[in-house]
Motif scaffolding. Sequence first.
Motif, mmCIF file in Angstrom:
data_model
loop_
_atom_site.group_PDB
_atom_site.id
_atom_site.type_symbol
_atom_site.label_atom_id
_atom_site.label_comp_id
_atom_site.label_asym_id
_atom_site.label_seq_id
_atom_site.Cartn_x
_atom_site.Cartn_y
_atom_site.Cartn_z
ATOM 1 N N VAL A 150 12.490 10.946 39.051
ATOM 2 C CA VAL A 150 11.240 10.267 39.393
ATOM 3 C C VAL A 150 10.055 11.204 39.264
ATOM 4 O O VAL A 150 9.016 10.849 38.682
ATOM 5 N N VAL A 151 10.173 12.418 39.789
ATOM 6 C CA VAL A 151 9.079 13.389 39.718
ATOM 7 C C VAL A 151 8.752 13.735 38.270
ATOM 8 O O VAL A 151 7.581 13.754 37.866
ATOM 9 N N ALA A 152 9.779 13.988 37.463
ATOM 10 C CA ALA A 152 9.559 14.368 36.065
ATOM 11 C C ALA A 152 8.911 13.230 35.277
ATOM 12 O O ALA A 152 7.936 13.443 34.537
ATOM 13 N N GLU A 153 9.433 12.018 35.426
ATOM 14 C CA GLU A 153 8.901 10.889 34.661
ATOM 15 C C GLU A 153 7.522 10.474 35.148
ATOM 16 O O GLU A 153 6.670 10.069 34.345
ATOM 17 N N ALA A 154 7.278 10.563 36.451
ATOM 18 C CA ALA A 154 5.954 10.218 36.985
ATOM 19 C C ALA A 154 4.905 11.194 36.475
ATOM 20 O O ALA A 154 3.782 10.790 36.138
ATOM 21 N N ASN A 155 5.255 12.478 36.388
ATOM 22 C CA ASN A 155 4.317 13.478 35.853
ATOM 23 C C ASN A 155 3.996 13.197 34.389
ATOM 24 O O ASN A 155 2.840 13.301 33.959
ATOM 25 N N VAL A 169 10.620 2.794 34.224
ATOM 26 C CA VAL A 169 11.931 2.174 34.405
ATOM 27 C C VAL A 169 12.993 3.239 34.186
ATOM 28 O O VAL A 169 13.039 3.870 33.122
ATOM 29 N N LEU A 170 13.833 3.453 35.204
ATOM 30 C CA LEU A 170 14.843 4.506 35.147
ATOM 31 C C LEU A 170 16.238 3.927 35.355
ATOM 32 O O LEU A 170 16.442 3.116 36.263
ATOM 33 N N PRO A 171 17.216 4.341 34.560
ATOM 34 C CA PRO A 171 18.607 3.954 34.833
ATOM 35 C C PRO A 171 19.135 4.745 36.023
ATOM 36 O O PRO A 171 18.724 5.885 36.261
ATOM 37 N N SER A 217 14.015 23.466 49.187
ATOM 38 C CA SER A 217 13.969 22.785 47.896
ATOM 39 C C SER A 217 12.638 23.012 47.192
ATOM 40 O O SER A 217 11.578 23.071 47.831
ATOM 41 N N ALA A 218 12.696 23.136 45.874
ATOM 42 C CA ALA A 218 11.474 23.256 45.073
ATOM 43 C C ALA A 218 10.808 21.896 44.895
ATOM 44 O O ALA A 218 9.603 21.804 44.664
ATOM 45 N N ILE A 219 11.610 20.815 44.990
ATOM 46 C CA ILE A 219 11.088 19.449 44.890
ATOM 47 C C ILE A 219 10.731 18.955 46.286
ATOM 48 O O ILE A 219 11.466 19.210 47.245
#
Length: 291
Positions: free
Chosen positions: A136-141, A120-122, A61-63
Motif C-alpha cells: 500500500v505504501v509503495a503503490e500510494a507513493n 487496486v491491489l491483489p 519498523s521502518a514503515i
Amino acid sequence: MSANKRSFKDRRDGTYVGDLDGMHVIMAHLLPRRTACETFLSEQIDITKILAYLEQKNSASAIKYTLFHVVTAAAAKMLVLRPKLNRFISGRRYYQRQEVSLAFVVKRQFSDGGDEGLLVLPYPAEGTLDSLAEQVVAEANKNRKGEIGESMDAVNTLAHLPRFLLAFIVFILRILDFYGKVPGFLTSGDPNYATLFVSNLGSIKLNAGYHHLNDWGTNSLFLTVGEKHLATFYNNEGEPELRPALNIGFTLDERLADGYYYSRSLKLFKYLLQHPQLLELPAQEEVSYDN
C-alpha cells in the motif's frame, strides 16, 4: 467440474457457481440490480489493543503501520477465510472470484482541487499485514507522483469524447459487462471490479457511514473506516469507561450469502481486530474465533 476444467459459463475473473439452491438462483433474476440488494452493517470497535499493538510494532519498523492497515488486513483475511464474500453476481449468474483484490482511492493532495487516483491491489492467500502495508505504501507513493494505470488513461480519453459518442460506448460497455467481456485493460485498475472497496474517511476527518454499491462491474463489498474518537464501553464489572474507538461500515450484496454467514464473517473480522498479532500470519491460516 474438476479444478482444472473450465466451464463455458466461467469468466476471466470468476468461476461459475452452479451448486446453488433454487431461491438464490431465482433471486438473481427477480432482483438483478446490485444496488437494489444492499445491506448496510455498522460497528463501533474498541481499538485500545490495536493502538498498543501499533505502538510496539512501529517502534521497530521502518514503515509506519496505521489503523487503516490493520483494519484492511483484517478485512482481507476475512475474505480469504470466508470465500462466499468473494463472490459476485453478473449477468444474473453467481461467480467465485479467482483472487481477493482490494481497492482504494488515493488523494494526491489534501486540498479542494487535489486529484484522486485509484489503486487496486491483489491480496494472495499467503498475504500478511506486513506485506499489505509495504504494498500500500509503495503503490500510494507511486500514485501520488502521478503514475496512473492503463485503465485511468483509457477513462481520461473517453471523457473527452462528444456526449453522444460517449453514451454509445458506455451502452456497449454495459452489454460487455453483462457477459464478462469488458477488456482487461479497463477492468484491471477499476475498483468496481475489486473484491473489496475500502474508503478511509478518517483520513479526511469524517465518520464512517453508508456508501452505495454500483451496478457497473463486480464489486459487492464496500468498507468505510471513520475517524478515531473516544466512546463509552463497559468493563467486565459493568462499569463505563472512555476508550479510543473506530466506527466502520460494511455495505454488501445480500444475495451472496445468508444472514448467518454474514454474521459469522463479521464476528471473525472483529476478533481479528482484537487480536491484531494474528494478522502477521498468512491470511489462509485458520483462526478459532468461537470462544
